[in-house]
Design a protein around this motif. Structure first.
Motif, short mmCIF file in Angstrom:
data_model
loop_
_atom_site.label_atom_id
_atom_site.label_comp_id
_atom_site.label_asym_id
_atom_site.label_seq_id
_atom_site.Cartn_x
_atom_site.Cartn_y
_atom_site.Cartn_z
N LYS B 35 0.84 -1.13 -0.10
CA LYS B 35 0.13 -0.12 -0.03
C LYS B 35 0.93 1.17 -0.12
CE LYS B 35 -3.87 1.70 2.75
NZ LYS B 35 -4.56 1.22 4.04
N VAL B 36 1.89 1.09 0.83
CA VAL B 36 2.80 2.26 1.09
C VAL B 36 3.56 2.75 -0.36
CG1 VAL B 36 5.12 3.21 1.73
CG2 VAL B 36 3.11 2.30 3.19
N LEU B 37 3.85 1.57 -1.03
CA LEU B 37 4.60 1.83 -2.25
C LEU B 37 3.90 2.38 -3.37
CD1 LEU B 37 6.98 -1.45 -2.23
CD2 LEU B 37 7.69 0.96 -1.96
N LYS B 38 2.46 1.88 -3.48
CA LYS B 38 1.53 2.23 -4.48
C LYS B 38 0.76 3.74 -4.05
CE LYS B 38 -2.52 0.30 -6.40
NZ LYS B 38 -3.64 0.36 -5.29
N ASP B 39 0.52 3.81 -2.68
CA ASP B 39 -0.13 5.14 -2.54
C ASP B 39 0.30 6.25 -1.73
OD1 ASP B 39 -2.24 3.89 -3.93
OD2 ASP B 39 -3.24 2.98 -1.99
N ALA B 44 3.93 11.26 3.51
CA ALA B 44 2.26 10.84 3.96
C ALA B 44 2.67 9.75 5.10
CB ALA B 44 1.81 10.32 2.57
N VAL B 45 3.59 8.81 4.87
CA VAL B 45 3.80 7.77 5.73
C VAL B 45 4.18 8.38 7.13
CG1 VAL B 45 5.17 5.88 6.51
CG2 VAL B 45 4.73 6.30 4.09
N ILE B 46 5.38 9.52 7.26
CA ILE B 46 5.67 10.33 8.55
C ILE B 46 4.41 10.96 9.09
CG2 ILE B 46 6.77 12.17 9.55
CD1 ILE B 46 8.95 11.47 7.58
N LEU B 107 10.24 -6.68 10.36
CA LEU B 107 10.79 -6.45 9.22
C LEU B 107 9.77 -5.39 8.13
CD1 LEU B 107 12.40 -9.84 8.16
CD2 LEU B 107 13.49 -7.70 9.20
N GLU B 108 8.77 -5.71 8.03
CA GLU B 108 7.68 -4.99 7.35
C GLU B 108 7.79 -3.43 7.74
OE1 GLU B 108 3.53 -6.26 6.86
OE2 GLU B 108 3.17 -4.81 5.35
N GLY B 109 7.71 -3.35 9.13
CA GLY B 109 7.83 -1.93 9.72
C GLY B 109 8.91 -1.23 9.49
N MET B 110 10.09 -2.14 9.40
CA MET B 110 11.31 -1.58 9.14
C MET B 110 11.33 -0.99 7.57
SD MET B 110 14.07 -3.66 11.13
CE MET B 110 15.57 -2.81 10.65
N VAL B 111 10.83 -1.82 6.80
CA VAL B 111 10.97 -1.28 5.49
C VAL B 111 10.32 -0.06 5.16
CG1 VAL B 111 10.80 -2.12 3.03
CG2 VAL B 111 11.41 -3.80 4.72
N ILE B 112 9.05 -0.03 5.88
CA ILE B 112 8.22 1.06 5.50
C ILE B 112 9.05 2.15 6.22
CG2 ILE B 112 6.04 2.04 6.33
CD1 ILE B 112 4.63 -0.78 6.05
N ILE B 223 -0.49 1.67 8.93
CA ILE B 223 -0.74 1.79 7.55
C ILE B 223 -2.08 1.18 7.15
CG2 ILE B 223 0.15 1.60 5.35
CD1 ILE B 223 1.92 3.51 6.87
N ASN B 224 -2.26 -0.20 7.75
CA ASN B 224 -3.29 -0.96 7.28
C ASN B 224 -4.66 -0.37 7.68
OD1 ASN B 224 -2.08 -2.67 5.57
ND2 ASN B 224 -1.59 -4.05 7.39
N ASN B 225 -4.66 0.18 9.06
CA ASN B 225 -5.94 0.56 9.54
C ASN B 225 -6.13 1.92 9.82
OD1 ASN B 225 -6.53 -2.33 10.12
ND2 ASN B 225 -5.17 -2.34 11.54
N GLY B 226 -4.96 2.60 9.48
CA GLY B 226 -5.17 4.08 9.51
C GLY B 226 -4.76 4.75 10.82
#
Lengths: 892, 435
Positions: B35-39, B44-46, B107-112, B223-226
């Motif tokens: 989702k992050v890579l796409k949108d 926006a992540v920060i 790991l997913e958290g770290m990549v994001i 990211i998933n749930n807002g």
């Protein structure tokens, strides 16, 4: 102060204990406080080191900051209000920090060498209650014998890590490390062995307490007993300021002070631990006169009379050119000046030479020829401020350690780019290796510098072209050089040096980006075949890139001996007058002879290699040797032994019975540099005062006094009351020569000379300089043996220094471990080195920094090794080359 | 007993869940990254993390999004993310479980996070004793690389994010972020003085974010749930989300419990933990790892969020709750903790190095009934001279247990010293202290 224009830094105003301070932005609070006279106590802070803020002694109160701040790590800010001595909170904090430090400190001040100059002692008197609340057991470390030179007493340590940080940040050695945690932290050698390092003594000097002290003077003194004399170190050309500390006319220790001298408080092993030479029991005490095979002690009058009368007789019988003189660059300027004046004015010959002939002359001559000045156009400060540094054959840590520190500072602290062409490989070792810091390194064998220098030049000019103004104003010069370089095929250069076009390309692009470029040329180049030509080529490189006349740029040949530069400037060279003028220059000759009231012979006299020949042919009957030891330093193949044998009179002015002195007819005892006054000129051309620290041993006299006395005997009196009088005369003859204060102002290239050079003078030897020297046949089982200076010695002189002998007492043949493994040789094995000149035996040592195909032997222990050396004389500068030998290595 | 929705421990509490990539994906894993890579833009992540109110789970509780925001955007050259997995605080063992049981979550958290701060390289600095954890992470990294979640050209996005696992060598201080960076650089693990902060001068003097394992594990869920969803959990606005609290000591059911922030300690200790081990009354508890000052039974109704615990005079810290029953000597407890801190003081700065040794010797003496009149005042003075004068927060940490036990249970110290006065003639015997 660098020579280049600096932009004025932004200033910040702040208040410290009610005093207003105006300091440059970025200044630390502790430094700002010092400037307004507020002394903030500290242990771990030192201006040379990056702040570590670990001792917490320097806590201050800063308005608007939540808690006490360490003033050593806090930069000033506009309007800051700092309270140090005037804050109760700060006072309490300092008291508590001292309470903590003293908790585990043994308080053994009565037996501690630091007692009397200890920060902890001083601060304790100032801040702590006399009774500690600490009533537990103190931590006790096991005694450890750290090294023969350095004593540690870790119970006294305050864990400020100054020593560790100095060793890493300034020296780039990293020999020390904190071991253990918490209160059990102690400083040890990095690894489980005795300390094995450069022995610069920096850790001893920087320790604020008595945790690290010198073993050379343990328990021998109290600081307040010591008499101090600021002088200049007598070993290498760096010209470090040292302070001799003496007790009852005996040298106790040497120290240096941060902020003073060209060394800015840093020293090397020779400077810090090498001072015992002067007090060695083997010092010659009285004049000695040969009686058959032995020497008889004599009184001065007798010895001088014999020398003077013999000289007079030879002069009358065979003419002045039957007498020659050789002097060392370790003498003071005053000694050198009086020597050449005596030889020229009283004896009447230009047949004189000095140790500058062994190599430094190559550099000086090149500078003189291209830019009209025999001095550097840069200073140490310019090295520190440079943005690109190119080192060619310097081996700088060993030969000129303090110049090495300037390079390290430039690279590590200031971000300068370093290009090295050295006979060294990057490898970690106990002695710092300058090529480890290089951004572009070209590792070549000791006979292969020329290929790399030409390749780098070619790359610079082919990728960037020459500077516009050179193109416009010196078209022919530019074109001729371009043509020469184009004539060198890349394939040949690549083959010769083992580096590719793109390797040189990267280095060239770094070189061209430099605005302040300093090129340092060292012994490996200056003392080897082609050294003069290579220095010329490097000057060409700066000329072609338009940098030669830019402030902060220049070529800097490194002097090996402390006063090599002075020997040249004083005219202690056959074809050079005081001031570096040519003997062929009639006007200069007239000017000097007018000052002297004596005529100066106009024949150029001949250099050392020539007088070797003339001695052998019997044309020279008498030789005066002042502090030199040609028999000990020149290889047998030069014919030195036969040359000395035919002499009617050989006089040696010496501290010790050297090989040459043993052959002498008369030996005259002289003063060491700790025993006399005068000046030395360091490698950057800075004239500095040498001061007497102790009375001479025995009947020793300064060299100039001897020449002066001889002149009287020879009936042509040249009298001086003291050194100052000589200094005055030197300044009259050469207005530029005088002690210059703390910072030298470097010379500038003489535009007229540069113009003449590019206008056509360059053509004289262009072809020979740009022709790739024929490759030595490379026999795979032979090694190129290079005689080289060790960090722990200087000439043969330091072999009398107790401290240095404790670190290095024998010469080993150092080779790369792979080179040794290939021959099934291990550390400490005995090997035979043979070539068609002879065979000698040596012990092998392994060092990863030595390139394959090469072996290095410290020249100080080389007596037998000389038998293998080749010998050649430079046609242009008459420099004798004898530092290399090709030899087979056979395991015994 | 109230049931709370789990976020971080949800997957691993499914029977048979092994933490493999396949199972993590089946449970919805790596959707957030996609989702992050796409949108999402990095900003926006920060922003999302800022809005979620997520605060660091390592101990200090610094707002995570704000920390990321400090990273200079236009910095030339590399930036780094370091995941602090050097979990060494006594009484804390949550990161270990998160790493070992569901490694892909962090790991997913770290990549994001790398994406958000513009880092191409991330390190996991894992406590040396966590051999199993390191092995699991290595395996998980291999899986993630093979699947394109880590490495070059991330999921075809053209981005490169590499993650490396670095094992520590057994020093508590390396959990301090700047000591961690020193250690990671291959130097002796000792804290740097601040400023400059890691955000500008971190690993190899480059901008660096250091985040705790649990912090990282929360990112995919935000990211998933807002951000709003996350911000509604716990006790908003200051303490949002759940926390994995570690319960240990004299309780019936020690272990990790994930609960929304803000439940009272009473509920945590008595309902989730099953109450006191031998049904003796509770005497005191450490609310947030060994560095946190002790609390008393009267604090049982304090809510488990950053502000409430701070108000009660302690800190939520690393989330390690250690409970002690009636009958425990609090002098002994303080000594035990002090021994730990003495052993782990790195020795860099004077007050901590010398103070910890002095404190432990004094406590030892009191405990061995060799205390002297004035020792309590001495302890207090020493603590005052340590706290606030050290390079890192270790100074505050080590005095916490001493000062709080003196504050709450001064009479126990007095009694021991009194006993010593009776038993020992004054100034006769020196204590024996061994290192």
């Amino acid at each position: 102060m660098a020579t280049t224009q600096e932009t004025k830094p932004d200033l910040v105003t702040l208040t410290i204990d009610g005093k207003s301070a105006r300091v440059p932005k970025g200044t630390l609070v502790i430094e700002a406080a010092r400037q307004v006279g507020v002394m903030v106590p500290h242990f771990c802070y030192h201006p040379k080191l990056t702040p570590d803020a670990n001792c917490r002694m320097c806590l201050v109160e800063i308005e608007k900051m939540p808690r006490l701040q360490t003033s050593c790590s806090t930069p000033v800010a506009e309007g800051m209000v700092v309270k140090s001595a005037k804050s109760d909170q700060v006072e309490a904090a300092r008291k508590s920090v001292l309470d903590f430090i003293l908790a585990n400190h043994p308080l053994d001040c009565p037996v501690c060498d630091q007692g009397g100059r200890c920060d902890l002692q001083d601060f304790s008197h100032e801040y702590t209650a006399t009774k500690s609340q600490f009533q537990e057991l103190k931590r006790v470390f096991q005694k450890e014998y750290f090294s023969p030179l350095i004593e540690t007493q870790m119970n006294r340590c305050v864990q400020c890590l100054r020593c560790v940080r100095y060793c890493d940040q300034v020296m780039d050695v990293k020999a020390l490390a904190p071991v253990g945690r918490g209160t059990l932290t102690e400083i040890k050698a990095f690894g489980t062995h005795e300390l094995d390092c450069e022995f610069c003594g920096g850790c001893v000097q920087i320790c604020p307490v008595g945790a690290i002290t010198s073993r050379m003077s343990m328990y021998e003194f109290r600081p307040w007993m010591l008499k101090r004399a600021d002088s200049i170190c007598g070993y290498c050309g760096d010209g470090c300021q040292i302070t001799y500390q003496t007790k009852n006319n005996s040298l106790i220790e040497v120290s240096s002070t941060h902020g003073s001298g060209r060394n800015n408080g840093d020293l090397c092993a020779r400077g810090y631990f090498g001072y015992h030479v002067s007090e060695h029991p083997e010092r010659i005490q009285t004049p000695l006169i040969r009686q058959g095979e032995t020497f008889q002690p004599a009184i001065w009058e007798e010895a001088l009379e014999q020398v003077g009368q013999t000289l007079l007789a030879i002069k009358q019988q065979h003419g002045p050119d039957a007498i020659a003189g050789l002097i060392t660059g370790r003498c003071t300027n005053e000694d050198l000046y009086v020597f050449q004046k005596f030889m020229r004015g009283v004896v009447g010959t230009n047949q004189i030479d000095s140790s500058v002939r062994y190599g430094h002359l190559n550099g000086v001559r090149a500078l003189q020829r291209v830019q009209g000045t025999h001095r550097w156009t840069v200073s140490f400060d310019d090295i520190v401020e440079a943005d690109v540094l190119l080192l060619v054959g310097t081996n700088v840590t060993e030969t000129n350690p303090i110049t090495g520190l300037k390079i390290k500072e430039a690279v590590k602290r200031k971000g300068a780019k370093l290009i090295t062409i050295e006979a060294l490989q990057p490898a970690v070792g106990t002695i710092s290796n300058i090529v480890n810091l290089a951004h572009h390194h070209f590792g070549v064998r000791a006979d292969g510098f020329q290929g790399a220098v030409l390749a780098l030049m070619k790359s610079v000019l082919e990728t960037r072209g020459m500077a516009e103004d050179v193109k416009a104003s010196a078209t022919a010069y530019g074109n001729d050089l371009m043509a020469q370089l184009s004539g060198l095929a890349w394939s040949r250069l690549e083959n010769r040096t083992g580096y590719s076009l793109s390797d040189y390309g990267h280095a060239a692009s770094t070189f061209c980006q430099g605005k302040k470029v300093v090129i340092l040329v060292g012994q490996d180049v200056l003392r080897a075949s082609g050294g003069y030509g290579m220095t010329m080529n490097l000057l060409d490189l700066l000329l072609l890139t338009g940098k030669l006349s830019n402030p902060g740029c220049g070529v800097a040949p490194l002097a090996e001996e402390n006063n090599d530069q002075g020997a040249f400037e004083m005219g202690a060279v056959s074809d050079v007058l005081p001031g570096g003028f040519s003997i062929d220059h009639a006007e200069s000759r007239t000017a000097v002879s007018k000052h002297w009231g004596r005529s100066i012979p106009d024949s150029s006299g001949g250099a050392l290699p020539q007088f070797l020949e003339r001695m052998q042919s019997g044309a020279i009957k008498a030789l005066l040797v002042v502090g030199e030891n040609p028999l000990g330093s020149l290889p047998p193949v030069s014919g030195i032994e036969q040359a000395l044998e035919g002499l009617q009179l050989l006089v040696c002015q010496e501290l010790f019975m050297t090989e040459t002195a043993r052959k002498a007819h008369v030996v005259l005892p002289v003063c060491s540099s700790a025993e006399k006054e005068g000046t030395f000129t360091n490698t950057e051309g800075h004239v500095q005062a040498v001061r007497k620290a102790v009375e001479p041993v025995g009947d020793g006299r300064p060299d100039w006094e001897i020449f002066s006395a001889l002149s009287i005997i020879m009936g042509d009196s040249m009298e001086y009351g003291d050194v100052k009088e000589i200094g005055k005369e030197i300044r009259n003859v050469l207005p530029g020569i005088r002690p210059l204060g703390p910072t030298p102002i470097p010379s500038k290239p003489d535009a007229m000379v540069v113009c003449g050079y590019v206008g056509g003078e360059y053509r004289r030897d262009l072809d020979s300089r740009y022709r790739l020297i024929d490759e030595q046949p490379d026999f795979s089982d032979e090694l190129l043996v290079s005689l080289r200076q060790s960090l722990f010695h200087s000439g043969k002189f330091s072999l009398k220094a107790d401290g240095l002998l404790k670190v290095e007492s024998e010469g080993k043949l150092y080779v790369h471990p792979d080179e040794a493994a290939r021959r099934n040789i291990g550390e400490g094995d005995q090997v035979d080195l043979c070539n068609d000149r002879g065979t000698i035996r040596a012990k092998v040592g392994l060092r990863e920094r030595i390139p394959m195909g090469m072996a290095v032997f410290p020249e100080h222990f080389d007596q037998e090794m000389r038998g293998l050396l080749s010998y050649a004389v430079d046609p242009e500068t008459q420099v004798p080359y004898y530092k290399l030998a090709q030899a087979r290595i056979v395991k015994v | 007993m109230a049931q709370y929705e789990k976020i971080l421990l949800k997957n691993m509490e499914q029977p048979g869940y092994s933490g493999s990539l396949k199972e993590y994906e089946q449970a919805g894993g790596y959707q957030a990254l996609k989702k992050v890579l796409k949108d999402f833009s990095p900003d926006a992540v920060i922003d999302a993390v800022k809005k979620s109110g997520l605060r660091g789970r390592g101990g200090a509780g610094f707002p995570t999004g704000v920390k990321w925001g400090f990273i200079p955007k236009d910095h030339p050259g590399p930036k780094y993310l370091c995941c602090n997995a050097d979990e060494s605080e006594p009484g804390t063992f949550k990161d270990r479980q998160l790493m070992e049981r569901d490694p892909h979550q962090m790991l997913e958290g770290m990549v994001i996070t790398c994406f958000a701060i513009g880092a191409e390289t991330a390190y996991i600095y894992i406590r040396g004793e966590f051999r199993l954890g390191a092995q699991i992470l290595w395996r998980a990294l291999d899986e993630a690389k093979a699947a394109g979640y880590v490495g070059e050209n991330l999921l075809g996005s053209g981005k490169t994010i590499n993650i490396y696992v670095h094992q520590g060598a057994g020093a508590y201080i390396c959990g301090e972020e700047t000591a961690l960076l020193e250690s990671l650089e291959g130097k002796r693990g000792m804290p740097r003085f601040k400023p400059p902060f890691p955000a500008t001068h971190g690993l190899y003097q480059k901008p660096t974010v250091v985040n705790n394992v649990e912090t990282m594990a929360n990112i995919p869920h935000i990211i998933n749930n807002g951000a709003e969803w996350f911000a509604s959990i716990g006790s908003p606005p200051k303490s949002t989300g759940t926390r994995v609290f570690c319960l240990s000591g004299h309780v019936k059911r020690p272990g990790n419990y994930e609960v929304p922030m803000g439940i009272p300690f009473r509920e945590f200790i008595y309902d989730l933990g099953g109450g006191m081990r031998s049904d003796k009354p509770l005497k005191g508890f450490i609310p947030g790892g060994a560095s946190a000052p002790f609390l008393k039974p009267e604090h049982l109704d304090v809510k488990m969020d950053f502000e409430s615990v701070a108000l009660a005079g302690s800190m939520l810290g690393s989330g390690g709750v250690t409970v002690m029953e009636e009958g425990t000597s609090m002098v002994w407890a303080a000594l035990r903790l002090m021994e730990f801190f003495y052993h782990e003081s790195c020795g860099k700065c004077t007050p901590c190095r010398e103070g910890s040794s002095w404190l432990v010797q004094t406590l030892q003496r009191i405990w061995q009934k060799k205390g002297r009149q004035g020792d309590i005042e001495l302890l207090e003075e020493l603590c005052g001279n340590i706290a606030g004068r050290t390079v890192c927060a270790f100074g505050e940490a080590e005095v916490g247990p001493v000062l709080s036990t003196i504050k709450h249970w001064r009479h126990e110290y007095e009694a021991l010293i009194q006993e010593a006065q009776v038993a020992l003639p004054p100034n006769k015997e020196l204590p024996v202290f061994s290192h």
